[in-house]
Motif scaffolding. Structure first.
Motif, mmCIF file in Angstrom:
data_model
loop_
_atom_site.group_PDB
_atom_site.id
_atom_site.type_symbol
_atom_site.label_atom_id
_atom_site.label_comp_id
_atom_site.label_asym_id
_atom_site.label_seq_id
_atom_site.Cartn_x
_atom_site.Cartn_y
_atom_site.Cartn_z
ATOM 1 N N CYS A 151 0.793 -1.334 -0.106
ATOM 2 C CA CYS A 151 -0.113 -0.006 -0.042
ATOM 3 C C CYS A 151 0.956 1.260 0.019
ATOM 4 N N CYS A 186 -0.049 3.727 3.251
ATOM 5 C CA CYS A 186 0.204 3.362 4.613
ATOM 6 C C CYS A 186 1.546 2.779 4.684
ATOM 7 N N LEU A 208 -0.353 -1.439 7.775
ATOM 8 C CA LEU A 208 -1.506 -2.159 7.736
ATOM 9 C C LEU A 208 -1.122 -3.344 7.385
ATOM 10 N N HIS A 237 -4.677 0.058 0.046
ATOM 11 C CA HIS A 237 -5.627 -0.442 0.957
ATOM 12 C C HIS A 237 -7.030 0.144 0.767
ATOM 13 N N CYS A 292 -7.366 2.721 3.405
ATOM 14 C CA CYS A 292 -6.478 3.548 3.349
ATOM 15 C C CYS A 292 -6.780 5.121 2.371
#
Ligand SMILES: [Zn+2]
Length: 117
Positions: free
Chosen positions: A27, A30, A34, A84, A87
């Protein structure tokens, strides 16, 4: 090329998705904090770690970033990152998230979640 632009755009989008998936890209929002993106899950609120394509420079601001059109901004591979679902949502709802995107326009969100996934 005289193909229907919407159709061609959809193909390119599928292509981008396949490419991120093949890379197993983390991702970009982030930065993997995560965990890995769940590429095989449907992209919806029930699957917060599922995969969406995030436009680094908001497509709605294509002029500001020197693109020829909003479509060009959305099609530019270097403007895209894997993210994500959660996100991407978080970024969309916050002003000036990570200093880049003031706000994800509703239109883009629809693009992200429409169709074939
Ligand atoms: Zn993330």
């Amino acid at each position: 090329m005289s193909t229907n632009p919407r159709y061609a755009n959809g193909n390119r989008r599928r292509n981008h998705r396949a490419r991120f998936k093949a890379m197993d890209a983390p991702c970009g929002i982030c930065r993997g904090a995560l965990g890995p993106i769940h590429y095989d899950e449907p992209s919806d609120a029930q699957h917060p770690l599922s995969f969406v394509i995030d436009e680094i420079r908001p497509v709605s601001k294509w002029r500001q970033f020197g693109y020829d059109s909003a479509k060009a901004a959305a099609a530019d591979w270097t403007n895209l990152q894997a993210a994500h679902y959660c996100c991407n949502q978080r970024k969309g709802n916050k002003v000036n998230f990570s200093g880049i995107a003031p706000q994800m326009p509703q239109k883009v969100k629809e693009l992200e979640t429409d169709g074939d996934w």
